[in-house]
Structure formats: structure tokens, C-alpha cells
Design a protein around this motif. Structure first.
Motif, PDB file in Angstrom:
ATOM      1  N   ALA A 115      -3.934  -3.080  13.581  1.00  0.00           N
ATOM      2  CA  ALA A 115      -2.206  -2.749  13.587  1.00  0.00           C
ATOM      3  C   ALA A 115      -1.503  -3.301  12.652  1.00  0.00           C
ATOM      4  O   ALA A 115      -0.603  -3.027  11.923  1.00  0.00           O
ATOM      5  N   LYS A 116      -2.024  -4.640  12.143  1.00  0.00           N
ATOM      6  CA  LYS A 116      -1.314  -5.357  11.080  1.00  0.00           C
ATOM      7  C   LYS A 116      -1.370  -4.736   9.822  1.00  0.00           C
ATOM      8  O   LYS A 116      -0.612  -4.638   8.828  1.00  0.00           O
ATOM      9  N   SER A 164       2.573   0.639   5.911  1.00  0.00           N
ATOM     10  CA  SER A 164       3.875   1.212   6.100  1.00  0.00           C
ATOM     11  C   SER A 164       4.939   0.571   5.472  1.00  0.00           C
ATOM     12  O   SER A 164       5.866   1.474   4.774  1.00  0.00           O
ATOM     13  N   MET A 165       4.994  -0.588   5.326  1.00  0.00           N
ATOM     14  CA  MET A 165       6.236  -1.337   4.551  1.00  0.00           C
ATOM     15  C   MET A 165       6.058  -1.100   3.142  1.00  0.00           C
ATOM     16  O   MET A 165       7.129  -0.827   2.461  1.00  0.00           O
ATOM     17  N   ALA A 187       8.898   0.601   0.886  1.00  0.00           N
ATOM     18  CA  ALA A 187       9.518  -0.073  -0.062  1.00  0.00           C
ATOM     19  C   ALA A 187       9.615   0.969  -1.181  1.00  0.00           C
ATOM     20  O   ALA A 187      10.271   1.055  -2.188  1.00  0.00           O
ATOM     21  N   ALA A 188       8.376   1.611  -1.488  1.00  0.00           N
ATOM     22  CA  ALA A 188       8.044   2.618  -2.758  1.00  0.00           C
ATOM     23  C   ALA A 188       9.186   3.710  -2.476  1.00  0.00           C
ATOM     24  O   ALA A 188       9.648   4.360  -3.302  1.00  0.00           O
ATOM     25  N   LEU A 189       9.291   4.450  -1.434  1.00  0.00           N
ATOM     26  CA  LEU A 189      10.243   5.426  -0.899  1.00  0.00           C
ATOM     27  C   LEU A 189      11.808   4.981  -1.336  1.00  0.00           C
ATOM     28  O   LEU A 189      12.345   5.825  -1.935  1.00  0.00           O
ATOM     29  N   GLU A 190      12.160   3.658  -0.915  1.00  0.00           N
ATOM     30  CA  GLU A 190      13.438   3.232  -1.209  1.00  0.00           C
ATOM     31  C   GLU A 190      13.700   3.106  -2.811  1.00  0.00           C
ATOM     32  O   GLU A 190      14.704   3.522  -3.266  1.00  0.00           O
ATOM     33  N   ALA A 191      12.650   2.478  -3.311  1.00  0.00           N
ATOM     34  CA  ALA A 191      12.959   2.387  -4.797  1.00  0.00           C
ATOM     35  C   ALA A 191      13.020   4.153  -5.461  1.00  0.00           C
ATOM     36  O   ALA A 191      13.858   4.040  -6.402  1.00  0.00           O
ATOM     37  N   ALA A 192      12.133   4.835  -4.927  1.00  0.00           N
ATOM     38  CA  ALA A 192      12.036   6.076  -5.688  1.00  0.00           C
ATOM     39  C   ALA A 192      13.623   6.729  -5.300  1.00  0.00           C
ATOM     40  O   ALA A 192      14.191   7.295  -6.091  1.00  0.00           O
TER      41      ALA A 192
END
Length: 66
Positions: free
Chosen positions: A18-19, A25-26, A30-35
Motif C-alpha cells: 500500500a505504501k 501515485s504521488m 507530481a509528473a502530471l502537475e509539472a507537465a
């Protein structure tokens, strides 16, 4: 929140998985937000400030009485 572990699954192993998934997921987030930020910073809007009213009227036409 209640955590339910499937029968036959080691609780320590389940928590580690789970961790790992949460960490992945994080990283993806982060990659999605940067793109997205890069795409927005490179973008140019087609409409100028002067054309704003025309754009609004295109999507929200005024009601004309017949």
C-alpha cells in the motif's frame, strides 16, 4: 477508517504494498502537475482580452425575442 486485509495475506506485506502504491501515485501526480504547468506556460490563448465578450456570447448566447 477500517483496514481489511484479505485472508492469507501477511499484514506487513500488505502495508508495504500500500505504501509503495501511494508513493508511485504521488510520483505520477507530481509528473502530471509539472507537465500541466509546462503546457500552460507554453500556451498562447487564441482570444485576446478584447475578444472576451465575443467568446462569452459564443458559449452563452443572449436570448432574443421573436
Amino acid at each position: 477508517m477500517d483496514i481489511v486485509i484479505r485472508d492469507g495475506v501477511n499484514s506487513q506485506k500488505a502495508l508495504m504494498q500500500a505504501k509503495e502504491r501511494a508513493d508511485q501515485s504521488m510520483e505520477f501526480m507530481a509528473a502530471l502537475e509539472a507537465a500541466a504547468k509546462l503546457g500552460l506556460s507554453n500556451g498562447i490563448f487564441e482570444e485576446s482580452e478584447d475578444e472576451g465578450i465575443d467568446v462569452v456570447e459564443e458559449f452563452f448566447p443572449t436570448q432574443q425575442e421573436e
